[in-house]
Design an enzyme around this catalytic site. Structure first.
Site, PDB file in Angstrom:
ATOM      1  N   ALA A  92       0.818  -1.212   0.000  1.00 54.97           N
ATOM      2  CA  ALA A  92       0.000   0.000   0.000  1.00 54.97           C
ATOM      3  C   ALA A  92       0.853   1.264   0.000  1.00 54.97           C
ATOM      4  O   ALA A  92       0.455   2.286   0.561  1.00 54.97           O
ATOM      5  CB  ALA A  92      -0.924  -0.002   1.211  1.00 54.97           C
ATOM      6  N   ARG A 124      -2.065   7.822 -11.513  1.00 56.43           N
ATOM      7  CA  ARG A 124      -3.116   7.768 -12.526  1.00 56.43           C
ATOM      8  C   ARG A 124      -4.497   8.103 -11.963  1.00 56.43           C
ATOM      9  O   ARG A 124      -5.433   8.364 -12.729  1.00 56.43           O
ATOM     10  CB  ARG A 124      -3.132   6.384 -13.183  1.00 56.43           C
ATOM     11  CG  ARG A 124      -2.060   6.218 -14.248  1.00 56.43           C
ATOM     12  CD  ARG A 124      -2.148   4.845 -14.895  1.00 56.43           C
ATOM     13  NE  ARG A 124      -1.559   3.805 -14.065  1.00 56.43           N
ATOM     14  CZ  ARG A 124      -1.606   2.510 -14.346  1.00 56.43           C
ATOM     15  NH1 ARG A 124      -2.240   2.087 -15.423  1.00 56.43           N
ATOM     16  NH2 ARG A 124      -1.030   1.632 -13.548  1.00 56.43           N
ATOM     17  N   ASN A 140      -1.800 -13.494 -14.467  1.00 55.57           N
ATOM     18  CA  ASN A 140      -1.293 -13.307 -13.113  1.00 55.57           C
ATOM     19  C   ASN A 140      -2.046 -12.150 -12.460  1.00 55.57           C
ATOM     20  O   ASN A 140      -2.068 -11.038 -12.988  1.00 55.57           O
ATOM     21  CB  ASN A 140       0.207 -13.007 -13.169  1.00 55.57           C
ATOM     22  CG  ASN A 140       0.799 -12.712 -11.806  1.00 55.57           C
ATOM     23  OD1 ASN A 140       0.242 -13.088 -10.784  1.00 55.57           O
ATOM     24  ND2 ASN A 140       1.940 -12.029 -11.790  1.00 55.57           N
ATOM     25  N   ASN A 186     -48.536  17.721  19.266  1.00 52.69           N
ATOM     26  CA  ASN A 186     -48.875  18.068  17.877  1.00 52.69           C
ATOM     27  C   ASN A 186     -48.277  19.430  17.546  1.00 52.69           C
ATOM     28  O   ASN A 186     -48.566  20.429  18.213  1.00 52.69           O
ATOM     29  CB  ASN A 186     -50.389  18.107  17.677  1.00 52.69           C
ATOM     30  CG  ASN A 186     -50.748  18.334  16.213  1.00 52.69           C
ATOM     31  OD1 ASN A 186     -50.807  17.402  15.423  1.00 52.69           O
ATOM     32  ND2 ASN A 186     -50.958  19.592  15.842  1.00 52.69           N
ATOM     33  N   ALA A 211     -52.681  29.556  17.155  1.00 52.99           N
ATOM     34  CA  ALA A 211     -52.101  29.729  15.828  1.00 52.99           C
ATOM     35  C   ALA A 211     -51.657  31.171  15.619  1.00 52.99           C
ATOM     36  O   ALA A 211     -52.320  32.117  16.064  1.00 52.99           O
ATOM     37  CB  ALA A 211     -53.126  29.338  14.766  1.00 52.99           C
ATOM     38  N   ARG A 231     -50.346  37.484  19.627  1.00 51.74           N
ATOM     39  CA  ARG A 231     -50.493  38.014  18.272  1.00 51.74           C
ATOM     40  C   ARG A 231     -51.251  39.323  18.357  1.00 51.74           C
ATOM     41  O   ARG A 231     -52.025  39.573  19.284  1.00 51.74           O
ATOM     42  CB  ARG A 231     -51.217  37.017  17.380  1.00 51.74           C
ATOM     43  CG  ARG A 231     -52.606  36.634  17.830  1.00 51.74           C
ATOM     44  CD  ARG A 231     -53.123  35.427  17.085  1.00 51.74           C
ATOM     45  NE  ARG A 231     -54.498  35.101  17.458  1.00 51.74           N
ATOM     46  CZ  ARG A 231     -55.056  33.909  17.341  1.00 51.74           C
ATOM     47  NH1 ARG A 231     -54.332  32.899  16.880  1.00 51.74           N
ATOM     48  NH2 ARG A 231     -56.311  33.693  17.675  1.00 51.74           N
TER      49      ARG A 231
END
Length: 457
Positions: free
Chosen positions: A10, A16, A170, A377, A423, A440
């Site tokens: 290795a 290449r 080989n 939720n 919401a 809100r």
């Protein structure tokens, strides 16, 4: 019992490949080539594995760790020279030495075992792993005598017209009597055009000494593929992908279109799970029984429980429980934990958050740095506002809470158990248990306003 050693070559840079990454570290199905080789040798139960490193030595050692011992080849002077570097660790020891190139990730451990057994049966000093190639051009040819013994290895450039017709090649993988190997290595010359020391010369030296040289032919030519460029790397990837898919299918996994699916070599998948086309599963992912991984999903380093569905979504470094549904088009980012029977719907992003059993985030939401209890939720368009421009902060949402659509929860903030958020609210203060939070502006209608605007035009 005969001791077994292995030398893995290795040290080459792999010019290449045209890459900053050293050749043997290029991955095939998520695992570097050299690691495939070392793991396969480890399955043989080898007594000692020696990896010859050179270019990128530190990176190779970092990758393999304690799986191998290491020797350095300072100059790349040929394959015989590379093996010679292992002398300090194994020279003179009785036993068998396997020599394998680190860029041959497809050689199975079963084939290595068969090579060793053939070597022992033939009482050989050297045994060559060979293969039959439909197009042997470029390979060294195995020339046998009338008794089918190996008489020589001849390289393409040196072969006669008749020898070039031989299809047995080989592969570059060998099995040696260890003591004979290192004695012969000292006799190898570099008297050749490249000025290098070649390992096949050991075969000729042993033959001249009257020693037995054998050959074992694998029936799968693809195993012998050496990866020297990106084209060969892609081919190795294709072959390995096919092997992995086949393994899972034989173990009870349904893969609808194996050619379109990528599964890493380290992935585990349970029985009766269905993998749809164009799925990518990377790293050390583990998927349970009876799951469905839907089209174009990408799962990386994640654990998924039984009977869970992931549809057209991305899951990274996270844990998902059983009976849970994710997607379509959800993004589960690292360090997230989804409990059992959780629902993550379309266009939901979850980051470093935990969701308890039965909780739901069904549409168009961002959940970041959040601890969500059970049976919660989360309404469409909800955002946990976790970043103040400098630091991330945590949002806590208690069990059985209900977060209305289009809510902004500005962290750090805690939503008490059983509470409701109306919401359109922007919540910046903690909400007590069983409370309703409304944050809100009051609606005001200005009648006739549009008509007044029109009169100004």
């Amino acid at each position: 019992m005969t001791r077994t050693y292995a030398v893995v070559l290795a040290a080459g840079q792999g010019t290449r490949m045209k890459s900053k990454l050293y050749k043997v570290l290029h991955p095939v199905c998520g695992t570097p080539m050299v690691e495939h080789v070392v793991r396969n040798i480890s399955e043989l139960g080898a007594d000692k594995i020696v990896t010859v490193v050179g270019h990128g030595a530190e990176k190779v050692q970092e990758q393999l760790g304690s799986e191998s011992e290491y020797v350095m080849q300072e100059e790349q002077l040929g394959t015989a020279h590379a093996v010679q570097q292992a002398a300090s660790l194994i020279e003179g020891l009785p036993g068998i030495t396997l020599v394998v190139c680190g860029d041959t990730p497809l050689i199975r451990h079963e084939t290595m075992q068969q090579l060793i057994e053939h070597h022992q049966d033939e009482k050989a000093k050297a045994t060559i792993l060979t293969a039959m190639a439909e197009n042997p051009s470029g390979y060294g040819r195995i020339i046998r005598d009338a008794e089918d013994n190996v008489s020589k290895i001849v390289e393409q450039k040196d072969a006669s017209p008749k020898e070039r017709l031989v299809k047995e090649i080989n592969t570059g993988t060998y099995c040696f009597d260890n003591e004979a190997l290192f004695k012969a290595l000292k006799q190898v010359s570099n008297d050749n055009a490249q000025g290098e020391y070649y390992l096949p010369d050991v075969i000729e030296i042993l033959q001249k000494q009257g020693e037995t040289v054998a050959a074992y032919a694998t029936d799968d030519f693809s195993e012998t593929l050496g990866v020297n460029d990106r084209v060969a790397l892609a081919e190795a990837e294709r072959i390995m992908r096919g092997r992995i898919a086949e393994k899972h299918m034989r173990n009870g996994v349904s893969i609808v279109d194996p050619a379109s699916v990528y599964i890493s070599s380290e992935t585990e998948i349970g029985r009766d799970t269905v993998i749809q086309p164009n799925v990518i599963i990377e790293g050390t992912s583990k998927i349970g029984d009876d799951c469905e991984i839907g089209p174009s999903s990408h799962i990386k380093n994640s654990q998924i429980g039984d009977r869970t569905t992931v549809h057209s979504s991305v899951v990274t470094s996270s844990t998902i429980g059983s009976d849970t549904a994710v997607g379509p088009y959800a993004h589960i980012r690292p360090d997230s934990q989804l409990g059992d029977s959780v629902k993550i719907g379309n266009f939901v992003e979850v980051k470093k958050s935990a969701l308890g059993q039965g909780s739901k985030v069904s549409h168009l939401s961002y959940i970041g740095d959040t601890e969500i209890g059970t049976n919660v939720n989360i309404g469409c368009g909800t955002i946990t506002v976790n970043y103040d421009g400098k630091e991330k902060h945590v949002t806590q949402i208690g069990d059985d809470s209900f977060i209305g659509c289009n809510s902004n929860l500005i962290a750090p903030v805690s939503i008490g158990k059983g509470s409701y958020v109306a919401a359109g609210s922007t919540i910046s203060k903690d909400v007590p248990e069983d409370a309703l939070a409304i944050a809100r502006a009051r609606q005001e209608n200005k009648e006739g306003y549009v008509q007044k605007l029109n009169l100004k035009k």
